[in-house]
Every structure is written in C-alpha cells, then in structure tokens.
Write an enzyme that holds these catalytic residues in place. Structure first.
Site, PDB file in Angstrom:
ATOM      1  CB  SER A 140      -0.964   0.016   1.194  1.00 17.91           C
ATOM      2  OG  SER A 140      -0.269   0.041   2.420  1.00 17.91           O
ATOM      3  CE  LYS A 190      -2.760   1.764   5.186  1.00 16.40           C
ATOM      4  NZ  LYS A 190      -2.305   1.359   3.848  1.00 16.40           N
TER       5      LYS A 190
END
Length: 345
Positions: free
Chosen positions: A239, A284
């Site tokens: 990611s 996140k």
C-alpha cells in the site's frame, strides 16, 4: 467441620478460577485487530542517486497497526477500543501458514518498491529496464495435487524442460496440456531449488482447460537509470507504492512538489502508474488526522466493488476530520494536483 469444609471449597473454587484464567491467556481467538498505525516521513526512507531533498514540506506513507487477538482479553479490548476493526483470520490470510503469509507480505512490499521505481522514474521521463525473473506463487488450491508440494512464496523457473520467466510464458506452456497430464516444476523456495511432479487439474472460468491449480504473478527485477534505496524497515504489503513513487519523482525533478505542505497517502501502484485499492483505509485516515497532515491521497473508486474513496470520505464526515482528501486514479493525477497547488503560507 462445616466451616472448614466451606473454606476448602472456596479455595478449590478460587484455584479453579485461577487455572481457567491462566488457560484462557493461551487460547487464541480467530480474529485480528486493526488500529490506526504510524505516519512515516519518506525523505529519510527513500534516497535517489543525484536527487535532492527539500526540507520544506514532506511526503508520508501510512500504516495500519495489526495484531492477533491472541486471547479473549485482547478480543475484549478490540470490542471496546475506538477506531478498532476486527477481522477473522480467514479473511486476512486465508489458509496460509505463518511462513507463507510472511513470504507473501515480503513479496508484496518488494513488488511495491519495484513498481514505485518504475512508475516514479517513468513519470520523470527516465528510462527503466524491466526484466522478468520467474513466476511467483500467490495461492495454491486445496483440491489439487499441487497442495502440499507447492507453497505460497515459491518462484517457478522451469516447467518440464522449458524455462519460464513470467506468468504469460508459464500459462502458454500449460495451454497445450490437458487434465491428468504430469508436469515437472523446478522452483526456488527461500534460496533452495526444488523439483516436484504435479498432475494437472481441469480449470473453469479460465483460458486454459487444465492447470496446476495455483494463482501466479510475474516476478520482476527493475534496473533503474539511477540507484534508488528504500529503507522500509518492517513495513509489509503493497500500500505504500503510490507514496514511494511520489517521493522518487519529487527528488529527481526540479522544484519542490510538496510546496510546504504535509502530504500523506496510500495506494498500490503498478509500473504504469495506476493506483489500486488497499485495506485499512479508515484506520489510516485516523492516523493521518492525528498527525496533523494537510492532504491525503487515496485510491479513487473505479470498479463496482471499489470502496476506498467512499470509506475514507465517510470516515472524515462521521468523525469531523479536517484533512483534505484527494482521490486519484494514477500517479500522474497526484502529480498534477500538487503542481497546481499554491505554496503553503
């Protein structure tokens, strides 16, 4: 006598409870806990030969803190702790062993870095040589002869007497085979060369009529026009690809792409600069908000099952976060957005 008996009984009950509590500490639950992780500045992690690092503004990758709910107390903590997502082990890693899951995460990070090298350099107009190095095994079907012979993380280099450098060559060779045929595979498992004879199985929803019963992808080695070093530490998964490629581009192009802003983001990247969906987007964005970040790049939703953009915008609205969300489909879209930004006052 009754008083002494009562005391003995209480002691036995207490001892039983203590034993049960101790035993419960060692009984794992089938869950992982996911929480907001770290927001890590990339200028100290990425170094491009001949590049320049500007201290005015920064680019950041984002992580998710994941832990196995190793007992019921961790599980209870997960139920009560804010911004915590609980997922079943099966959802996270399927049937992979600890070793296979570790190999997969390592491969995904290495691939992410290679893709970032290619995407970042290409966006800056530089040449990148891409050389396939084998066929990486991502999954092995349970009901096949390959199960128990091949493992996730194996890299196939040869089938029968035919060298195969990528998945296309591998599938092309198998396209001439039929179910029940035997093929001999030569592959690398963590530095050890192995051989296995495997019977092919019928395939459905596939171009080939028969196959090994595995999910593969090509493994590549990137030879960039200049040396690039990435110190990812123990960060795993793909990611960080988008932000790695942005940092590479920023160091080798004139000017300062960040213009004084603190910019974080997440998203897989391929060698052509396309941005892909990732997991843990809600965790996140919480980490990003806590870190006081100005701008957050996330993967744009393109396909019918994509949800990163929807999820992060929902989290920002629900929690009242102030960070600016910028969904992007490609690395170039992120670059274009930053190039148009006025300098931060």
């Amino acid at each position: 006598m009754s008083s002494a008996f009562s005391k003995q009984r209480k002691k036995r009950i207490l001892a039983t409870v203590i034993v049960l509590v101790i035993i419960s500490l060692f009984i794992p639950t089938p869950y992982y806990l996911y929480q907001p992780g770290s927001v890590e500045e990339l200028g100290t992690k990425v170094t491009v030969e001949g590049g320049e690092k500007d201290p005015s503004g920064n680019l950041y990758l984002t992580t998710v803190l994941s832990m196995r709910a190793s007992n019921i107390y961790y599980l209870a903590y997960g139920w009560l702790a804010p911004h915590t997502d609980m997922r079943k082990v099966k959802e996270v890693r399927g049937d992979l062993s600890d070793e296979e899951y570790s190999r997969l995460l390592k491969h995904m990070m290495e691939s992410s870095q290679n893709h970032a090298f290619a995407a970042g350099l290409r966006a800056a107009g530089e040449k990148v040589d891409i050389k396939p190095t084998g066929v990486f095994v991502r999954d092995v079907r349970e009901d096949t002869d390959a199960k128990g012979k091949l493992e996730v993380g194996d890299v196939i280099h040869q089938v029968d007497d035919q060298s195969v450098s990528d998945s296309n060559a591998f599938l092309e060779y198998l396209s001439h085979k039929k179910s029940g045929d035997i093929v001999e595979l030569q592959f690398d498992r963590e530095g050890t060369i192995k051989k296995e004879s495997i019977e092919l199985v019928p395939l459905t929803n596939s171009v080939n009529k028969a196959g090994i019963g595995i999910v593969t992808e090509s493994q590549f080695n990137i030879e960039p026009s200049r040396e690039i070093r990435i110190d990812a530490g123990d960060i795993g998964g793909p990611s960080a690809g988008l932000m790695f490629s942005l940092e590479i581009y920023n160091q080798i192009t004139p000017g300062n792409l960040t213009k004084g802003y603190e910019i974080a983001g997440t998203g897989e990247i391929d060698m052509d600069g396309n941005v892909g969906q990732i997991g843990g987007i809600r965790e996140k964005i919480t980490a990003v908000e806590r870190a006081g970040i100005d701008i957050f790049f996330c993967p744009a939703d393109i396909g019918p099952y994509d949800s990163n953009e929807k999820d992060v915008l929902d989290e920002v609205k629900t929690e009242g976060y102030k960070v600016k969300i910028v969904p992007v489909k490609t690395l170039q879209e992120a670059i274009n957005y930053l190039e148009k930004l006025p300098p931060k006052e």
